[in-house]
Design a protein around this motif. Structure first.
Motif, PDB file in Angstrom:
ATOM      1  N   ALA A  58       0.831  -1.206   0.000  1.00 48.56           N
ATOM      2  CA  ALA A  58       0.000   0.000   0.000  1.00 48.56           C
ATOM      3  C   ALA A  58       0.863   1.252   0.000  1.00 48.56           C
ATOM      4  O   ALA A  58       0.596   2.216  -0.730  1.00 48.56           O
ATOM      5  N   ARG A  59       1.912   1.242   0.780  1.00 50.04           N
ATOM      6  CA  ARG A  59       2.837   2.382   0.820  1.00 50.04           C
ATOM      7  C   ARG A  59       3.503   2.577  -0.535  1.00 50.04           C
ATOM      8  O   ARG A  59       3.626   3.694  -1.031  1.00 50.04           O
ATOM      9  N   LEU A  60       3.890   1.488  -1.188  1.00 51.11           N
ATOM     10  CA  LEU A  60       4.515   1.566  -2.505  1.00 51.11           C
ATOM     11  C   LEU A  60       3.571   2.188  -3.534  1.00 51.11           C
ATOM     12  O   LEU A  60       3.975   3.057  -4.316  1.00 51.11           O
ATOM     13  N   VAL A  61       2.313   1.768  -3.535  1.00 52.54           N
ATOM     14  CA  VAL A  61       1.346   2.323  -4.491  1.00 52.54           C
ATOM     15  C   VAL A  61       1.159   3.809  -4.248  1.00 52.54           C
ATOM     16  O   VAL A  61       1.206   4.622  -5.184  1.00 52.54           O
ATOM     17  N   THR A  62       0.970   4.203  -2.996  1.00 50.92           N
ATOM     18  CA  THR A  62       0.765   5.611  -2.669  1.00 50.92           C
ATOM     19  C   THR A  62       1.987   6.445  -3.034  1.00 50.92           C
ATOM     20  O   THR A  62       1.856   7.531  -3.600  1.00 50.92           O
ATOM     21  N   GLU A  63       3.177   5.941  -2.730  1.00 48.37           N
ATOM     22  CA  GLU A  63       4.397   6.671  -3.079  1.00 48.37           C
ATOM     23  C   GLU A  63       4.557   6.793  -4.590  1.00 48.37           C
ATOM     24  O   GLU A  63       5.035   7.805  -5.089  1.00 48.37           O
ATOM     25  N   GLN A  64       4.162   5.766  -5.330  1.00 47.57           N
ATOM     26  CA  GLN A  64       4.267   5.815  -6.789  1.00 47.57           C
ATOM     27  C   GLN A  64       3.310   6.858  -7.363  1.00 47.57           C
ATOM     28  O   GLN A  64       3.672   7.590  -8.282  1.00 47.57           O
ATOM     29  N   VAL A  65       2.087   6.924  -6.834  1.00 46.57           N
ATOM     30  CA  VAL A  65       1.140   7.954  -7.283  1.00 46.57           C
ATOM     31  C   VAL A  65       1.702   9.345  -6.957  1.00 46.57           C
ATOM     32  O   VAL A  65       1.690  10.236  -7.805  1.00 46.57           O
ATOM     33  N   ILE A 139      -6.010  14.235  -4.097  1.00 42.79           N
ATOM     34  CA  ILE A 139      -6.186  12.884  -4.625  1.00 42.79           C
ATOM     35  C   ILE A 139      -6.233  11.938  -3.439  1.00 42.79           C
ATOM     36  O   ILE A 139      -5.283  11.865  -2.667  1.00 42.79           O
ATOM     37  N   LYS A 140      -7.332  11.217  -3.308  1.00 42.53           N
ATOM     38  CA  LYS A 140      -7.462  10.250  -2.219  1.00 42.53           C
ATOM     39  C   LYS A 140      -7.330   8.849  -2.803  1.00 42.53           C
ATOM     40  O   LYS A 140      -8.018   8.497  -3.750  1.00 42.53           O
ATOM     41  N   VAL A 141      -6.427   8.095  -2.217  1.00 45.67           N
ATOM     42  CA  VAL A 141      -6.203   6.712  -2.620  1.00 45.67           C
ATOM     43  C   VAL A 141      -6.631   5.832  -1.456  1.00 45.67           C
ATOM     44  O   VAL A 141      -6.109   5.956  -0.352  1.00 45.67           O
ATOM     45  N   SER A 152      -9.425  -8.201   6.273  1.00 43.93           N
ATOM     46  CA  SER A 152      -9.140  -7.154   5.300  1.00 43.93           C
ATOM     47  C   SER A 152      -8.371  -6.052   6.000  1.00 43.93           C
ATOM     48  O   SER A 152      -8.443  -5.896   7.217  1.00 43.93           O
ATOM     49  N   TYR A 153      -7.634  -5.308   5.203  1.00 45.54           N
ATOM     50  CA  TYR A 153      -6.847  -4.207   5.730  1.00 45.54           C
ATOM     51  C   TYR A 153      -7.045  -3.027   4.793  1.00 45.54           C
ATOM     52  O   TYR A 153      -6.883  -3.160   3.584  1.00 45.54           O
ATOM     53  N   THR A 154      -7.436  -1.889   5.328  1.00 48.15           N
ATOM     54  CA  THR A 154      -7.681  -0.696   4.521  1.00 48.15           C
ATOM     55  C   THR A 154      -6.558   0.298   4.746  1.00 48.15           C
ATOM     56  O   THR A 154      -6.159   0.552   5.882  1.00 48.15           O
ATOM     57  N   TYR A 155      -6.061   0.848   3.652  1.00 49.53           N
ATOM     58  CA  TYR A 155      -4.986   1.838   3.695  1.00 49.53           C
ATOM     59  C   TYR A 155      -5.480   3.078   2.961  1.00 49.53           C
ATOM     60  O   TYR A 155      -5.831   3.016   1.792  1.00 49.53           O
ATOM     61  N   ASN A 156      -5.552   4.208   3.647  1.00 51.69           N
ATOM     62  CA  ASN A 156      -6.027   5.460   3.065  1.00 51.69           C
ATOM     63  C   ASN A 156      -4.890   6.465   3.024  1.00 51.69           C
ATOM     64  O   ASN A 156      -4.130   6.572   3.985  1.00 51.69           O
ATOM     65  N   SER A 157      -4.810   7.203   1.932  1.00 50.77           N
ATOM     66  CA  SER A 157      -3.787   8.227   1.813  1.00 50.77           C
ATOM     67  C   SER A 157      -4.331   9.379   0.977  1.00 50.77           C
ATOM     68  O   SER A 157      -5.134   9.175   0.064  1.00 50.77           O
ATOM     69  N   THR A 158      -3.900  10.582   1.287  1.00 52.10           N
ATOM     70  CA  THR A 158      -4.307  11.759   0.537  1.00 52.10           C
ATOM     71  C   THR A 158      -3.065  12.462   0.020  1.00 52.10           C
ATOM     72  O   THR A 158      -2.107  12.670   0.762  1.00 52.10           O
ATOM     73  N   ILE A 159      -3.088  12.827  -1.267  1.00 52.84           N
ATOM     74  CA  ILE A 159      -1.968  13.504  -1.915  1.00 52.84           C
ATOM     75  C   ILE A 159      -2.469  14.865  -2.385  1.00 52.84           C
ATOM     76  O   ILE A 159      -3.501  14.954  -3.059  1.00 52.84           O
ATOM     77  N   TYR A 160      -1.759  15.920  -2.028  1.00 52.46           N
ATOM     78  CA  TYR A 160      -2.120  17.275  -2.443  1.00 52.46           C
ATOM     79  C   TYR A 160      -1.140  17.736  -3.514  1.00 52.46           C
ATOM     80  O   TYR A 160       0.061  17.507  -3.401  1.00 52.46           O
ATOM     81  N   THR A 161      -1.654  18.398  -4.533  1.00 52.36           N
ATOM     82  CA  THR A 161      -0.804  18.917  -5.611  1.00 52.36           C
ATOM     83  C   THR A 161      -1.146  20.380  -5.859  1.00 52.36           C
ATOM     84  O   THR A 161      -2.217  20.856  -5.502  1.00 52.36           O
ATOM     85  N   LYS A 162      -0.244  21.062  -6.513  1.00 49.78           N
ATOM     86  CA  LYS A 162      -0.512  22.425  -6.948  1.00 49.78           C
ATOM     87  C   LYS A 162      -1.493  22.377  -8.111  1.00 49.78           C
ATOM     88  O   LYS A 162      -1.589  21.374  -8.806  1.00 49.78           O
ATOM     89  N   ASN A 163      -2.175  23.462  -8.342  1.00 48.07           N
ATOM     90  CA  ASN A 163      -3.106  23.542  -9.460  1.00 48.07           C
ATOM     91  C   ASN A 163      -2.306  23.552 -10.756  1.00 48.07           C
ATOM     92  O   ASN A 163      -1.467  24.414 -10.980  1.00 48.07           O
ATOM     93  N   TRP A 164      -2.528  22.560 -11.615  1.00 47.11           N
ATOM     94  CA  TRP A 164      -1.741  22.409 -12.819  1.00 47.11           C
ATOM     95  C   TRP A 164      -2.043  23.455 -13.891  1.00 47.11           C
ATOM     96  O   TRP A 164      -1.276  23.668 -14.791  1.00 47.11           O
ATOM     97  N   SER A 165      -3.192  24.092 -13.787  1.00 48.99           N
ATOM     98  CA  SER A 165      -3.558  25.068 -14.817  1.00 48.99           C
ATOM     99  C   SER A 165      -2.878  26.400 -14.614  1.00 48.99           C
ATOM    100  O   SER A 165      -3.021  27.283 -15.436  1.00 48.99           O
ATOM    101  N   GLU A 166      -2.162  26.586 -13.523  1.00 45.69           N
ATOM    102  CA  GLU A 166      -1.487  27.870 -13.274  1.00 45.69           C
ATOM    103  C   GLU A 166      -0.260  28.013 -14.139  1.00 45.69           C
ATOM    104  O   GLU A 166       0.435  27.120 -14.447  1.00 45.69           O
TER     105      GLU A 166
END
Length: 166
Positions: A58-65, A139-141, A152-166
Motif C-alpha cells: 500500500a505504501r509503494l502504491v501511494t508513493e508511486q502515485v 487525490i485520495k487513494v 481485510s486491511y484498509t490503507y487510506n492516503s491523501t496527496i495534495y498537488t498544486k493547481n496544474w492550470s497555473e
C-alpha cells in the motif's frame, strides 16, 4: 546382592496399569499445551508477516502515485472510473493507475515508449477520488487488501498537488 529397587520396595514387581495411564495422560497434556503454544506462535507470525506485506504494498502504491504527480505537471487528471486514475498531457504522454482483478497496474506512456508495471497484488478494492479545493488538487487513494490470514486491511492516503492550470 539384592538390587536397590527390591531393597526399597520389596513387594513391587512392576508398574500398574493405573500408573501407566496417569503417566500417559500427564505426558499428553504437556505435549498438547506445548503444541498449542507453538501453533499460536506460528499463526501470529504469519499474520504479522502478511499484514506487514500489505502495508508495504500500500505504501509503494501511494508513493508511486505521489512521485508521478510530483515528477511533472500533467495538463489533466481524469478518473476513468472509481478504480482508474489517469494523469495526462496527450494521448502519447500519460500515466495511469488501474485496479484490475486483484492487482494494481501502472501504465506509463511517453511518446511511443509504453511501460506496464504491477505494483501490488491481493487488492480487493481501490477507489480513487479527486477534488479541487482552492489552488490544489486532492487525490485520495483508498486501498483494501484481503488475505487468507487477515480479513481485510484498509490503507487510506491523501496527496495534495498544486493547481496544474497555473
Amino acid at each position: 546382592m539384592i538390587p536397590l529397587r527390591r531393597a526399597i520396595f520389596p513387594n513391587q514387581k512392576g508398574v500398574t496399569l493405573i500408573e501407566l495411564l496417569v503417566a500417559i495422560s500427564i505426558a499428553s497434556i504437556i505435549v498438547g499445551v506445548i503444541s498449542a503454544a507453538i501453533y499460536s506462535s506460528i499463526t501470529g507470525f504469519n499474520h504479522l508477516t502478511e499484514k506487514q506485506s500489505v502495508q508495504e504494498q500500500a505504501r509503494l502504491v501511494t508513493e508511486q502515485v505521489a512521485a508521478t504527480v510530483r515528477k511533472k505537471a500533467f495538463s489533466s487528471i481524469k478518473l476513468i472510473d472509481s478504480n482508474t486514475l489517469e494523469f495526462k498531457n496527450s494521448d502519447a504522454d500519460y500515466t495511469s493507475f488501474k485496479y484490475e482483478g486483484s492487482k494494481i497496474i501502472m501504465t506509463t506512456q511517453n511518446n511511443s515508449n509504453q511501460q506496464v508495471m504491477e505494483l501490488a497484488r491481493g487488492v480487493t478494492a481501490m477507489p480513487f477520488s479527486v477534488t479541487k479545493p482552492g489552488q490544489e488538487h486532492e487525490i485520495k487513494v483508498n486501498l483494501v487488501f484481503g488475505g487468507k490470514d487477515i480479513e481485510s486491511y484498509t490503507y487510506n492516503s491523501t496527496i495534495y498537488t498544486k493547481n496544474w492550470s497555473e
